[in-house]
Motif scaffolding. Structure first.
Motif, PDB file in Angstrom:
ATOM      1  N   GLU A 237      -0.572   4.357  -0.463  1.00  0.00           N
ATOM      2  CA  GLU A 237      -1.456   5.174  -1.304  1.00  0.00           C
ATOM      3  C   GLU A 237      -1.316   4.786  -2.771  1.00  0.00           C
ATOM      4  O   GLU A 237      -2.301   4.681  -3.496  1.00  0.00           O
ATOM      5  CB  GLU A 237      -1.113   6.660  -1.148  1.00  0.00           C
ATOM      6  N   TYR A 238      -0.088   4.543  -3.181  1.00  0.00           N
ATOM      7  CA  TYR A 238       0.157   4.196  -4.586  1.00  0.00           C
ATOM      8  C   TYR A 238      -0.591   2.922  -4.969  1.00  0.00           C
ATOM      9  O   TYR A 238      -1.057   2.772  -6.087  1.00  0.00           O
ATOM     10  CB  TYR A 238       1.662   4.038  -4.811  1.00  0.00           C
ATOM     11  N   TYR A 239      -0.718   2.008  -4.025  1.00  0.00           N
ATOM     12  CA  TYR A 239      -1.431   0.757  -4.300  1.00  0.00           C
ATOM     13  C   TYR A 239      -2.861   0.797  -3.758  1.00  0.00           C
ATOM     14  O   TYR A 239      -3.363  -0.210  -3.261  1.00  0.00           O
ATOM     15  CB  TYR A 239      -0.659  -0.432  -3.726  1.00  0.00           C
ATOM     16  N   GLY A 240      -3.473   1.960  -3.817  1.00  0.00           N
ATOM     17  CA  GLY A 240      -4.889   2.079  -3.466  1.00  0.00           C
ATOM     18  C   GLY A 240      -5.187   1.716  -2.026  1.00  0.00           C
ATOM     19  O   GLY A 240      -6.180   1.021  -1.751  1.00  0.00           O
ATOM     20  N   GLY A 241      -4.353   2.112  -1.113  1.00  0.00           N
ATOM     21  CA  GLY A 241      -4.607   1.861   0.307  1.00  0.00           C
ATOM     22  C   GLY A 241      -4.233   0.451   0.746  1.00  0.00           C
ATOM     23  O   GLY A 241      -4.899  -0.149   1.597  1.00  0.00           O
ATOM     24  N   ALA A 242      -3.164  -0.067   0.174  1.00  0.00           N
ATOM     25  CA  ALA A 242      -2.727  -1.429   0.523  1.00  0.00           C
ATOM     26  C   ALA A 242      -2.353  -1.503   2.009  1.00  0.00           C
ATOM     27  O   ALA A 242      -1.928  -0.516   2.598  1.00  0.00           O
ATOM     28  CB  ALA A 242      -1.531  -1.821  -0.333  1.00  0.00           C
ATOM     29  N   LYS A 243      -2.502  -2.712   2.554  1.00  0.00           N
ATOM     30  CA  LYS A 243      -2.208  -2.939   3.964  1.00  0.00           C
ATOM     31  C   LYS A 243      -0.706  -2.782   4.237  1.00  0.00           C
ATOM     32  O   LYS A 243       0.126  -3.281   3.485  1.00  0.00           O
ATOM     33  CB  LYS A 243      -2.649  -4.367   4.307  1.00  0.00           C
ATOM     34  N   ALA A 244      -0.382  -2.111   5.324  1.00  0.00           N
ATOM     35  CA  ALA A 244       1.029  -1.989   5.715  1.00  0.00           C
ATOM     36  C   ALA A 244       1.205  -2.570   7.112  1.00  0.00           C
ATOM     37  O   ALA A 244       0.396  -2.306   7.996  1.00  0.00           O
ATOM     38  CB  ALA A 244       1.461  -0.532   5.696  1.00  0.00           C
TER      39      ALA A 244
END
Ligand code: ADP
Ligand code: MG
Length: 708
Positions: A237-244
């Motif tokens: 979330e902190y990185y705008g919905g970055a891939k995990a």
């Protein structure tokens, strides 16, 4: 049921066959790690995503393998580096050594580490393991971290204050690297101007912009956030919905055993459990989680003592301490296999929860405690308390037992206590003194600290307090800008701002030599060795060095006497020889030889720093008055006055405090003192205390102590 990897578990140590060469063994081991089977996919994901979050069980191979995968996939072309940050020094060191071994290179060649006061990297280093704090410092010199193609922020779940700040800063740096050079970026003009300042001698810059580079872009920066806990959402979330992505671990069942009743003395309970396992359980090493160096060293001794009471053939138990302050050659012992027939018992702090993986562990003993530092900005007081570990920590700890075979975890408290534990630990940024971090952010050109994009915002009270402290120390101007030159100098020294201030002032008071020694000693863990069982003997030994003026001067005399002793012995020859002689001297004098050695190292390095800053290292000789005046001028924020009832009042916070029993001034109780630490343990204590004249405060810190 926890997921299991297919096939037989392999351990590089336990299952090694004697006819295997080292090389084959390492290749086998690498291939057996869970991460090996997803190498291709991970590389693809890194290529596709500028920010990638990787979550994986501890021991799956993230820290040691991923950087090698990236190297092999060409991410280090054109001399670029891969940086891997760790919240803990010990992890940076041990992992780098392991990876160098796996790559069959000397440490400091392709693979190296860099931590405060210890840098092993060279210009050919491509995989650089370092502490998160060190990378922040590098950003001061190279605001775009332009030498890196990939930065891996490892152990992000740990949420150390430096990791939190890096997470925000790297976001900005990543965006800045996509902009054409010459355009103004978020990390600011200021940073680029500073870069110009430090690179003046190399010349090719103009107004903070590389001449002739306008319009060109820097190469993009890949960012990888790695975490052991399962909650990747917060980072994503902190990185705008970055891939995990999730890397499957290998976990065998672990039997959890609780005690029936609460244990009043967990040290004793741990000892009993160690010997119970040793006498009754199958082969396999033991890992015990303790809260700190003191506890570890005392359990180590107690194990040795109790072993003497066992029959000869039962004495094959090898206690091995591992904690951050331990010299790295000794840390490496934890990773080596025990001699045939022996069982290792690793005595570790919480560093063994996730940051380092020790092979061979089958039994975990978890008393359920951890040493936690918290800071109360209102009172300006730190507390270092032994508190219950969180559920997340406890689960990590038990997981350490099931890496290679089914294991057992002995929790030294009743089951009902487990439910009462907090889910996870509070991020450090919400419970630490922020002055150092804010000074660095200011030096990076970040003006608006309250508006800074922290993943978890510290309280505005804590920020305001830190800004006020920096202003009092002369690091910031009235309008919150870096003071020239003191603020810049303080941000460059790898020390707490108050220590940097002390060195700057000592330069004016002509006692820089004395202050360098003092700061070095204050930076290491206690210079005295104070074993529980020999308290009285230790006290008598300490008296020999005691100065009636206080602890700072006492430390000076320990350091100097050890110097004189070495000189007298005229020890030429190898470092080993010196080490041996020093150890003996330390033992006789109840000085902690590890701490003293570390302090010498730090002394050398900060001396280099101040010499580079143009300071002349002079000594005040025997004029300790000047030195104490300098202490008063530097530590005026930490002054305390005796009250009628014999307690002290800390002048800054108004707290009622006591001189710590380990202080040489514990009984003397002078009228006015400065101290280094204000700590709440069983009482509110001030530690490292030296006597001053109360009139000096108004004279030497008039901006703070106005005379009416
Ligand atoms: P992760 O980062 O996923 O927790 P690591 O890459 O740190 O995993 O470790 C992977 C494996 O490498 C560990 O399970 C352990 O067996 C081995 N290993 C790591 N460091 C060392 C070391 N210094 N010496 C020997 N083996 C090590
Ligand atoms: Mg790791």
């Amino acid at each position: 049921m926890p997921s299991m990897a297919q096939g037989e578990p392999r351990s590089s140590v336990q299952n090694s066959k004697p006819n295997f060469s080292m090389r084959q063994k390492i290749t086998e081991h690498r291939k057996s790690l869970p991460i090996a089977s997803v190498e291709k996919r991970l590389i693809e994901e890194v290529r596709k995503n500028d920010i990638l979050i990787i979550v994986g069980e501890t021991g799956s191979g993230k820290t040691t393998q991923l950087p090698q995968f990236l190297y092999n996939a060409g991410f280090c072309r054109e001399g670029k580096m891969i940086g891997i940050t760790q919240p803990r020094r010990i992890a940076a060191v041990t992992v780098a050594k392991r990876v160098a071994e796996e790559c069959e290179v000397q440490l400091g060649q392709k693979v190296g580490y860099s931590i405060r006061f210890d840098d092993t990297t060279s210009n050919v280093t491509r995989l650089k393991y370092m502490t998160d704090g060190l990378l922040l410092r590098e950003a001061l010199l190279d605001p775009h971290l332009s030498r890196y193609s990939v930065i891996i922020v490892d152990e992000a779940h740990d949420r150390s204050v430096h990791t939190d700040v890096l997470l925000a800063l790297l976001k900005k740096i990543q965006r800045a690297r996509l902009k054409p050079i010459g355009e103004k970026t978020e990390i600011g003009h200021m940073a680029l101007e500073m870069q110009t300042k430090t690179r003046d001698e190399n010349g090719p810059q103009q107004n903070g912009v590389l001449r002739g580079c306008q319009g060109r872009k820097l190469s993009p920066l890949k960012l990888i956030i790695m975490s052991a806990s399962l909650d990747a959402r917060v980072f994503s979330e902190y990185y705008g919905g970055a891939k995990a992505v999730h890397v499957q671990g290998r976990q065998f069942p672990v039997d959890i055993l609780y005690t029936v009743h609460p244990e009043s003395d967990y040290i004793d309970a741990a000892l009993v459990t160690i010997f119970q396992i040793h006498m009754e359980e199958k082969p396999g090493d033991i890992l015990v989680f303790l809260t700190g160096q003191d506890e570890i060293e005392s359990v180590e001794r107690l194990v040795q003592e109790r072993l003497q009471h066992l029959p000869e053939e039962k004495r094959k138990l090898l206690p091995i301490p591992i904690f951050s302050a331990l010299p790295s050659e000794q840390q490496m012992k934890a990773f080596a296999a025990a001699p045939p027939g022996f069982r290792k018992v690793i005595l570790a702090t919480n560093i063994a929860e996730t940051s380092i993986t020790i092979p061979g562990i089958r039994y975990v003993i978890d008393p359920g405690f951890v040493k936690a530092r918290t800071y109360d900005p209102r009172k300006g007081m730190e507390s270092l308390d032994v508190v219950p570990a969180s559920k997340a920590q406890t689960l990590q700890r038990s997981g350490r037992a099931g890496r290679e075979v089914p294991g057992k975890c002995f929790r030294l408290y009743p089951e009902r206590e487990f439910e009462k534990l907090e889910d996870s630990t509070k991020p450090e940024i919400k419970r630490c003194n922020l002055s150092n971090i804010i000074l660095q952010l200011k030096a990076l050109g970040i003006e608006d600290i309250i508006g800074f994009d922290f993943i978890d915002k510290p309280s505005s009270g804590a920020i305001v307090k830190a800004l006020a402290e920096l202003h009092s120390l002369g690091a910031l101007t009235d309008d919150g800008k870096l003071e020239d030159p003191a603020g810049y100098q303080m941000s460059r020294l790898p020390l707490e701002p108050i220590y940097s201030k002390a060195l700057i002032l000592a330069n004016q008071f002509n006692c820089l030599e004395e202050m360098l020694i003092t700061v070095a000693v204050l930076t290491v863990e206690s210079i005295f060795y104070d074993p529980r069982e020999k308290r009285e003997e230790a006290r008598t030994a300490r008296n020999h060095f005691a100065s009636v003026e206080g602890d700072h001067l006492t430390y000076l005399s320990v350091y100097r006497e050890s110097d004189e002793f070495l000189e007298k012995k005229n020890v030429a020859g190898s470092g080993n020889n010196i080490d041996k002689i020093m150890k003996k001297w330390c033992k006789e004098n109840f000085v902690n030889s590890r701490s003293l050695k570390h302090a010498r190292d730090i002394y050398r390095q900060i001396r280099e720093h101040v010499v580079q800053m143009g300071f002349n290292v002079s000594s005040c000789g025997s004029d300790m008055l000047e030195f104490r005046r300098c202490l008063a001028a530097s530590f005026f924020l930490k002054a305390a006055q005796r009250q009628l009832d014999g307690t002290y009042r800390a002048l800054e916070s108004g707290e009622i405090v006591h001189i710590h029993p380990t202080s040489v001034l514990f009984r003397a109780k002078p009228e006015c003192v400065i101290f280094d630490e204000l700590m709440q343990t069983s009482k509110k204590y001030i530690k490292n205390v030296t006597r001053i004249d109360p009139l000096w405060l108004a004279e030497l810190a008039p901006h703070h102590y106005k005379t009416e």
